[in-house]
Scaffold this motif. Structure first.
Motif, mmCIF file in Angstrom:
data_model
loop_
_atom_site.group_PDB
_atom_site.id
_atom_site.type_symbol
_atom_site.label_atom_id
_atom_site.label_comp_id
_atom_site.label_asym_id
_atom_site.label_seq_id
_atom_site.Cartn_x
_atom_site.Cartn_y
_atom_site.Cartn_z
ATOM 1 N N ARG A 142 0.845 -1.194 0.211
ATOM 2 C CA ARG A 142 0.016 0.000 -0.037
ATOM 3 C C ARG A 142 0.806 1.257 0.106
ATOM 4 O O ARG A 142 0.496 2.238 -0.711
ATOM 5 N N TYR A 143 1.933 1.369 0.597
ATOM 6 C CA TYR A 143 2.711 2.698 0.694
ATOM 7 C C TYR A 143 3.563 2.609 -0.509
ATOM 8 O O TYR A 143 3.737 3.711 -1.081
ATOM 9 N N LEU A 144 4.070 1.463 -1.021
ATOM 10 C CA LEU A 144 4.518 1.576 -2.217
ATOM 11 C C LEU A 144 3.491 1.889 -3.493
ATOM 12 O O LEU A 144 4.318 2.838 -4.125
ATOM 13 N N THR A 145 2.442 1.518 -3.459
ATOM 14 C CA THR A 145 1.785 2.006 -4.486
ATOM 15 C C THR A 145 1.336 3.517 -4.584
ATOM 16 O O THR A 145 1.377 4.459 -5.441
ATOM 17 N N ASN A 146 1.202 3.533 -3.351
ATOM 18 C CA ASN A 146 1.034 5.379 -2.819
ATOM 19 C C ASN A 146 1.948 6.167 -3.373
ATOM 20 O O ASN A 146 1.861 7.047 -4.041
ATOM 21 N N ASP A 147 3.081 5.827 -2.918
ATOM 22 C CA ASP A 147 4.288 6.588 -3.285
ATOM 23 C C ASP A 147 5.073 6.407 -4.713
ATOM 24 O O ASP A 147 5.013 7.738 -5.233
ATOM 25 N N ALA A 148 4.472 5.525 -5.460
ATOM 26 C CA ALA A 148 4.742 5.474 -7.098
ATOM 27 C C ALA A 148 3.567 6.587 -7.654
ATOM 28 O O ALA A 148 4.061 7.282 -8.460
ATOM 29 N N CYS A 149 2.366 6.322 -7.170
ATOM 30 C CA CYS A 149 1.319 7.242 -7.607
ATOM 31 C C CYS A 149 1.894 8.728 -7.563
ATOM 32 O O CYS A 149 1.519 9.624 -8.215
ATOM 33 N N VAL A 150 2.104 9.061 -6.316
ATOM 34 C CA VAL A 150 2.816 10.496 -6.035
ATOM 35 C C VAL A 150 3.760 10.877 -6.783
ATOM 36 O O VAL A 150 3.713 11.751 -7.659
ATOM 37 N N LEU A 151 4.962 9.765 -7.321
ATOM 38 C CA LEU A 151 5.827 10.261 -8.220
ATOM 39 C C LEU A 151 5.473 10.354 -9.361
ATOM 40 O O LEU A 151 5.930 11.377 -10.113
ATOM 41 N N LEU A 152 4.441 9.695 -10.094
ATOM 42 C CA LEU A 152 4.156 9.611 -11.267
ATOM 43 C C LEU A 152 2.730 10.332 -11.469
ATOM 44 O O LEU A 152 2.195 10.576 -12.697
ATOM 45 N N ASN A 153 2.151 11.069 -10.597
ATOM 46 C CA ASN A 153 1.017 11.817 -10.404
ATOM 47 C C ASN A 153 -0.251 11.050 -11.156
ATOM 48 O O ASN A 153 -0.871 11.425 -12.087
ATOM 49 N N GLU A 174 -6.336 15.488 -7.846
ATOM 50 C CA GLU A 174 -6.723 16.876 -7.961
ATOM 51 C C GLU A 174 -6.231 17.569 -6.754
ATOM 52 O O GLU A 174 -7.126 18.283 -6.220
ATOM 53 N N GLY A 175 -5.094 17.300 -6.184
ATOM 54 C CA GLY A 175 -4.431 17.989 -5.113
ATOM 55 C C GLY A 175 -4.918 17.535 -3.839
ATOM 56 O O GLY A 175 -4.726 18.202 -2.512
ATOM 57 N N GLY A 176 -5.635 16.355 -3.835
ATOM 58 C CA GLY A 176 -6.162 15.819 -2.685
ATOM 59 C C GLY A 176 -5.077 15.044 -1.826
ATOM 60 O O GLY A 176 -3.820 14.933 -2.290
ATOM 61 N N PRO A 177 -5.555 14.571 -0.497
ATOM 62 C CA PRO A 177 -4.667 13.916 0.143
ATOM 63 C C PRO A 177 -3.950 12.527 -0.337
ATOM 64 O O PRO A 177 -4.735 11.922 -1.302
ATOM 65 N N ASN A 178 -2.983 11.960 0.164
ATOM 66 C CA ASN A 178 -2.538 10.382 -0.334
ATOM 67 C C ASN A 178 -2.489 9.924 0.912
ATOM 68 O O ASN A 178 -2.895 10.066 2.088
ATOM 69 N N TYR A 179 -2.190 8.469 0.815
ATOM 70 C CA TYR A 179 -1.957 7.299 1.670
ATOM 71 C C TYR A 179 -1.637 8.014 3.011
ATOM 72 O O TYR A 179 -1.827 7.535 4.119
ATOM 73 N N ARG A 180 -0.427 8.647 3.111
ATOM 74 C CA ARG A 180 0.623 8.856 4.018
ATOM 75 C C ARG A 180 -0.234 9.772 4.790
ATOM 76 O O ARG A 180 0.047 10.245 5.894
ATOM 77 N N ASP A 181 -1.353 10.567 4.353
ATOM 78 C CA ASP A 181 -2.141 11.470 5.135
ATOM 79 C C ASP A 181 -3.030 10.682 6.072
ATOM 80 O O ASP A 181 -3.540 11.281 7.119
ATOM 81 N N LEU A 182 -3.424 9.676 5.486
ATOM 82 C CA LEU A 182 -4.419 8.697 6.480
ATOM 83 C C LEU A 182 -3.468 8.059 7.514
ATOM 84 O O LEU A 182 -3.772 7.926 8.646
ATOM 85 N N TYR A 183 -2.266 7.375 7.035
ATOM 86 C CA TYR A 183 -1.578 6.451 7.787
ATOM 87 C C TYR A 183 -0.192 6.915 7.504
ATOM 88 O O TYR A 183 0.724 6.392 6.905
ATOM 89 N N PRO A 184 0.639 8.185 8.488
ATOM 90 C CA PRO A 184 1.882 8.647 8.336
ATOM 91 C C PRO A 184 2.730 7.607 8.597
ATOM 92 O O PRO A 184 3.821 7.302 8.172
ATOM 93 N N GLU A 185 2.374 6.621 9.532
ATOM 94 C CA GLU A 185 3.357 5.635 9.747
ATOM 95 C C GLU A 185 2.706 4.185 9.825
ATOM 96 O O GLU A 185 1.392 3.994 10.230
ATOM 97 N N PRO A 186 3.244 3.139 9.280
ATOM 98 C CA PRO A 186 2.876 1.811 9.423
ATOM 99 C C PRO A 186 2.570 1.245 10.855
ATOM 100 O O PRO A 186 3.282 1.694 11.875
#
Length: 391
Positions: A142-153, A174-186
Motif C-alpha cells: 500500500r505504501y509502495l503503491t501510494n508513493d509510486a502514484c505520487v511520483l507519477l501523479n 486533483e491536489g487531494g490527500p494521499n495514503y500517508r495523510d491517512l497513515y503517516p506511519e505503518p
C-alpha cells in the motif's frame, strides 16, 4: 489519458448495443463512453477487492486493464473472490481473471504482470496507466503503491477490508490527500491481523470493490464528487456508512523516491525476532505429537490458543482451548498454570504455529515453559489426520 481527443475514438455497432444503458445517461452519453474506451486502469491484486472491480470495469467498457498478481487460486479464495471459479484452483489468478474479463468484454485489452510489485518495477508497471486501483492486503504494498502514484501523479483508488468493516477513498487526485495523510506511519508488524487470521465476510469486498470501481469510472468521466478528501467507512453488521474528512498534511515528508517498504514497515525486523524466538523455543512435529497422544501419556497438557469459532471447526484430540487473547490479558496464564499444577509439561498449538509461539513467549515471561507444535493443526490435517478440516 484522462482527457483524450474524443474525435479519434469511435464506438462500434457492438459498443452502441453493449453500452446502451450508459449511452442514455446524460452524465455518460457518447462522449463519456468514448472516455471509458480510451482509458487505462491498473489493478494491483485480483483477490477480494479486485474481483468485483475487474468485473465491473470490464463490463463498463474500459479499453485497457492491467493486472498485477503472482498468486494462485485457492479453495479458500472462492468464498469472496468471485472472479475465480473452482476449475481454476491451483492455477494463476491473473490467468483466471483475464479469462473471466474476456468473457464479459472480449474487446478489452488485458495486460498481465505475473510478478510481485516492488520498488524496482513499480514505476515501470504503473507509468502506462491513467488510474491505479489498490486491491492489496498488506501495508508495504500500500505504501509502495501510494508513493509510486505520487511520483507519477496518478490517481490511486484505495480500498481495504477486515472482518465486517471496509473503507474506501481516492488518493492523490486533483491536489487531494494521499495514503500517508491517512497513515503517516505503518502499524507494528502483527498488530493488524490478516483476513486469514481474523476472517472476512464474503460479500464485504464485493461492496468495497464495487465502490472502487464506481470511483474509477467517475474519475474517467470527469465527475466532480469523488471520494478524494473523504474516507468512506462501512460496517456490514450495522449496515451503516460513515464519512471522515481527509486533508493533505502540510508537514508530511516529501516523497522523492521509492524505498525498501518491507524495511519501512518493520517486516525483516519482526521476522528476525520471530526466528530468534522460535530458535530458542522447543518444538515438536505433528507426528511426534501423535506418538505422544497414541502412547496415552498423562504427563502433558495440550492447549489450543486459537479462537473459539476456529476450535469449533477442528480440534486435535485431547486439546484444551485457551485463546491467545486470554493469555495476553493474563487470565489465560493462570488457566495454564492451574492445568500444570501436577507438574505436567505444556504443549501448545494454533492454526500454523505462529500464535502458539507468541503465547508460549508470553507464558515464558510468566515463568511457564512449553513446547510448540510446528505447523499447528494445518500440519496435523495434512500429515496425520486428513479428516480434520482445513480452513
Amino acid at each position: 489519458m484522462l482527457n483524450p481527443n474524443l474525435d479519434t475514438i469511435e464506438l462500434t455497432k457492438d459498443d452502441y448495443e453493449r453500452y446502451s444503458r450508459h449511452l442514455i445517461l446524460p452524465e455518460v452519453g457518447v462522449d463519456g463512453q468514448k472516455k471509458l474506451k480510451a482509458a487505462s486502469v491498473l489493478c494491483i491484486g485480483s483477490g477480494g477487492l479486485g474481483s468485483p472491480l475487474l468485473l465491473y470495469l470490464a463490463a463498463a467498457g474500459i479499453g485497457r486493464i492491467g493486472l498485477v498478481d503472482f498468486d494462485i487460486v485457492d479453495f479458500s479464495n472462492l468464498q469472496r473472490q468471485i472472479i475465480h471459479g473452482t476449475s481454476w484452483v491451483g492455477k494463476p489468478k491473473i490467468q483466471s481473471a483475464k479469462n473471466r474479463i474476456l468473457e464479459i468484454n472480449p474487446f478489452c485489452q488485458v495486460d498481465l504482470y505475473e510478478t510481485q510489485i516492488n520498488s524496482e518495477n513499480a514505476l515501470d508497471i504503473i507509468a502506462p496507466y491513467d488510474i491505479i486501483v489498490d486491491g492489496t492486503d498488506n501495508f508495504p504494498t500500500r505504501y509502495l503503491t501510494n508513493d509510486a502514484c505520487v511520483l507519477l501523479n496518478k490517481p490511486n483508488v484505495y480500498g481495504s477490508i477486515f472482518r465486517f468493516e471496509g473503507q474506501a477513498t481516492v488518493f492523490n487526485y486533483e491536489g487531494g490527500p494521499n495514503y500517508r495523510d491517512l497513515y503517516p506511519e505503518p502499524p507494528p508488524p502483527g498488530m493488524v491481523p490478516s483476513c486469514a487470521e481474523g476472517g472476512v465476510l464474503g460479500v464485504l469486498p464485493g461492496i468495497i470493490g464495487t465502490i472502487q470501481a464506481t470511483e474509477t469510472i467517475k474519475i474517467i468521466l470527469g465527475a466532480k464528487n469523488t471520494l478524494s478528501g473523504r474516507l468512506l467507512l462501512y460496517n456490514a453488521l450495522d449496515m451503516k456508512f460513515r464519512e471522515l474528512k481527509l486533508r493533505p498534511n502540510p508537514e508530511r515528508p516529501v516523497i522523492e523516491k521509492l524505498i525498501d517498504y518491507e524495511q519501512f514497515c518493520g517486516i525483516p525486523q519482526a521476522k528476525a525476532a520471530e526466528a530468534a524466538q522460535q530458535a530458542a523455543m522447543e518444538e515438536i512435529t505433528v507426528t511426534e505429537l501423535k506418538a505422544i497422544i497414541d502412547g496415552d501419556a498423562d504427563d502433558y497438557v495440550l492447549i489450543d490458543v486459537r479462537n473459539p469459532h476456529e476450535y469449533d471447526i477442528a480440534q486435535i484430540p485431547g486439546s484444551t482451548l485457551i485463546p491467545l487473547p486470554d493469555i495476553e490479558q493474563g487470565d489465560g496464564v493462570e488457566q495454564v498454570r492451574a492445568l500444570l499444577a501436577d507438574g505436567k509439561k505444556l504443549i501448545a498449538h494454533c492454526k500454523m504455529g505462529g500464535r502458539s509461539a507468541k503465547a508460549l513467549g508470553i507464558l515464558q515471561e510468566a515463568g511457564i515453559s512449553g513446547i510448540n507444535v510446528k505447523g499447528g493443526i494445518k500440519a496435523w490435517s495434512e500429515e496425520v489426520d486428513p479428516s480434520v478440516p482445513l480452513y
